[in-house]
Design an enzyme around this catalytic site. Structure first.
Site, PDB file in Angstrom:
ATOM      1  N   GLU A  93      40.983  10.635  36.362  1.00  0.00           N
ATOM      2  CA  GLU A  93      38.930  10.226  36.551  1.00  0.00           C
ATOM      3  C   GLU A  93      38.372  10.626  34.898  1.00  0.00           C
ATOM      4  O   GLU A  93      37.239  11.343  35.824  1.00  0.00           O
ATOM      5  CB  GLU A  93      39.394  11.962  37.658  1.00  0.00           C
ATOM      6  CG  GLU A  93      40.507  11.139  38.787  1.00  0.00           C
ATOM      7  CD  GLU A  93      40.232  12.560  39.982  1.00  0.00           C
ATOM      8  OE1 GLU A  93      39.018  12.927  39.546  1.00  0.00           O
ATOM      9  OE2 GLU A  93      41.356  12.382  40.802  1.00  0.00           O
ATOM     10  N   GLU A 110      50.384   8.423  43.281  1.00  0.00           N
ATOM     11  CA  GLU A 110      49.307   9.296  44.396  1.00  0.00           C
ATOM     12  C   GLU A 110      49.069   8.713  45.690  1.00  0.00           C
ATOM     13  O   GLU A 110      47.689   8.706  46.706  1.00  0.00           O
ATOM     14  CB  GLU A 110      48.169   9.775  43.928  1.00  0.00           C
ATOM     15  CG  GLU A 110      48.562  11.414  42.698  1.00  0.00           C
ATOM     16  CD  GLU A 110      47.203  11.370  42.101  1.00  0.00           C
ATOM     17  OE1 GLU A 110      46.112  12.042  42.820  1.00  0.00           O
ATOM     18  OE2 GLU A 110      46.727  12.057  41.233  1.00  0.00           O
TER      19      GLU A 110
HETATM   20  C1  XIL Z   1      45.203  17.575  44.251  1.00  0.00           C
HETATM   21  C2  XIL Z   1      46.443  18.459  44.946  1.00  0.00           C
HETATM   22  O1  XIL Z   1      47.527  17.724  45.712  1.00  0.00           O
HETATM   23  C3  XIL Z   1      45.823  19.709  46.280  1.00  0.00           C
HETATM   24  O2  XIL Z   1      46.824  20.743  46.234  1.00  0.00           O
HETATM   25  C4  XIL Z   1      44.514  20.543  45.033  1.00  0.00           C
HETATM   26  O3  XIL Z   1      44.373  21.814  45.540  1.00  0.00           O
HETATM   27  C5  XIL Z   1      43.762  19.697  44.600  1.00  0.00           C
HETATM   28  O4  XIL Z   1      43.952  18.861  43.792  1.00  0.00           O
HETATM   29  N1  XIL Z   1      43.423  13.488  42.647  1.00  0.00           N
HETATM   30  C6  XIL Z   1      44.221  14.227  41.702  1.00  0.00           C
HETATM   31  C7  XIL Z   1      45.287  15.245  42.017  1.00  0.00           C
HETATM   32  O5  XIL Z   1      45.018  13.444  39.946  1.00  0.00           O
HETATM   33  O6  XIL Z   1      45.325  15.639  41.011  1.00  0.00           O
HETATM   34  C8  XIL Z   1      45.333  15.616  43.328  1.00  0.00           C
HETATM   35  O7  XIL Z   1      45.706  16.786  43.877  1.00  0.00           O
HETATM   36  C9  XIL Z   1      44.119  14.965  44.375  1.00  0.00           C
HETATM   37  C10 XIL Z   1      43.413  14.049  44.003  1.00  0.00           C
END
Ligand code: XIL
Length: 369
Positions: free
Chosen positions: A155, A260
């Site tokens: 990001e 994701e």
């Molecule tokens: C999220 C997790 O799923 C949560 O448990 C945590 O509280 C916050 O992060 N983008 C990403 C992930 O790259 O690492 C994030 O994961 C969701 C958004």
């Protein structure tokens, strides 16, 4: 006679019912169905890595062949105190994957979110540089040859494609992204290196990601792949942008991954996955409409969207190396707690009882049709 017939019909109905909810033992699972196409991943919570979730464990072994730690390999957990590393959960995940013949993706070396608070508050270039270098070197070298790839930077881009202002960008300059890949390449010569972000299927942000990837390359540094996070919304999946992105990233000669995946079904007043963002009116009761179950119409929409997505992924299977879901089942999904705590969300293929949802069967069917 009539009574017998009734009993028989009832028995058949019941059998049919359970049959459609639970895949028979010998029915091919996600990782088997897509074996020749791409790997199928999931993100594991800390409890799941520690083996505290037996139902998830058996599902994970059957359905998936590549694992990401949902949180445990982020810098706030791997280096909770400056210079003190805690590899317990990362090592456990690697060992679990080894025993089950699965791959591991490291997530993530450099990210402005979920940074330990001592690093978030750094104001001197020297400190940030030391943290940045030591973290990448120590962590990436520990897992070299043990994991398949790292999300080296997560990001780094704004929605308009420019570099986001973070503690790294402010103190190290825009080049920090290339530097992260350079350090990772030195520390982990046998690990694939990826750039990972949300909304990078959107044209402006995608152009920024393409620029970033080219810059890394032009500096003579290795980048092996790009991860499109895939936090999308049921009924609004941007299929055309996704397809354009797959083609554009693949044309750069790197692997494309969906890293994701989940499809939000609840109301939201913004898109993307900026974890510090919140809903504008959190008190609005209409924001949590499905506490007692998902209406059929939404269930169908979710299934249709997943089917369309997997048809698209299959069309471009020569360019896509992996599709990872962000969680094992609906109960675990981070979307129950973000961007509003305490909601009941349904974004994945398995329900709260670890049973496959209609979307699961549509995904499997996408391969057959
Ligand atoms: C999220 C997790 O799923 C949560 O448990 C945590 O509280 C916050 O992060 N983008 C990403 C992930 O790259 O690492 C994030 O994961 C969701 C958004």
């Amino acid at each position: 006679m009539q009574k017998k017939l009734k009993t028989l019909t009832l028995a058949l109905l019941v059998a049919g019912c359970t049959g459609s909810q639970k895949p028979a033992i010998d029915e091919p699972t996600l990782k088997e169905v897509f074996n020749d196409d791409f790997t199928i991943g999931t993100a594991l919570s800390a409890d799941q890595i520690e083996g505290k979730d037996a139902a998830a464990d058996s599902l994970v072994r059957k359905q998936f062949n590549v694992l990401t730690a949902e949180n445990s390999m982020k810098s706030m957990f791997l280096q909770p105190e400056w210079g003190k590393f805690d590899f317990a959960l990362g090592d456990k995940l690697v060992e679990y994957a080894r025993q089950n013949n699965m791959q591991v993706i490291g997530h993530t070396l450099i990210w402005h979110s979920q940074l330990p608070s001592y690093a978030q508050g750094m104001t001197s270039k020297d400190s940030v540089q030391t943290f940045f270098r030591d973290h990448i070197q120590t962590v990436a070298s520990r897992y070299d040859q043990k994991i398949l790839g790292w999300d080296v930077v997560n990001e780094a881009l704004n929605e308009d494609g420019t570099i986001r202002s973070t503690v790294f960008q402010r103190l190290l300059g825009d080049d920090y992204v290339t530097e992260a890949f350079r350090l990772a390449q030195q520390a982990a010569p046998d690990t694939e290196l990826y750039y990972n972000d949300y909304n990078i299927e959107q044209p402006a942000k995608r152009a920024g990601a393409v620029r970033l990837i080219r810059q890394i390359r032009e500096a003579g540094v290795r980048i092996d792949g790009v991860g499109i996070q895939g936090h999308w919304h049921a009924g609004k999946v941007p299929l055309k942008d996704i397809e354009d992105s797959i083609l554009e990233y693949a044309a750069l000669g790197i692997k494309v991954m969906i890293t994701e995946l989940d499809l939000e079904v609840l109301p939201r007043d913004f898109t993307g996955a900026e974890i510090s963002q919140r809903m504008k009116d959190p008190a609005d009761p209409s924001l949590n409409p499905y506490t007692s179950g998902l209406p059929d119409s939404v269930q169908t929409q979710l299934a249709t969207d997943y089917e369309a997505l997997f048809k698209l992924f299959l069309k471009h299977k020569d360019k896509i190396s992996r599709v990872t879901f962000w969680g094992v089942n609906d109960g675990q999904s981070w979307l129950n707690g973000w961007p509003l705590p305490g909601r009941t969300n349904y974004p994945l293929l398995f329900d709260r009882e670890y049973q496959p949802k209609p979307a699961y069967y549509k995904v499997i069917d996408a391969k057959k049709n």
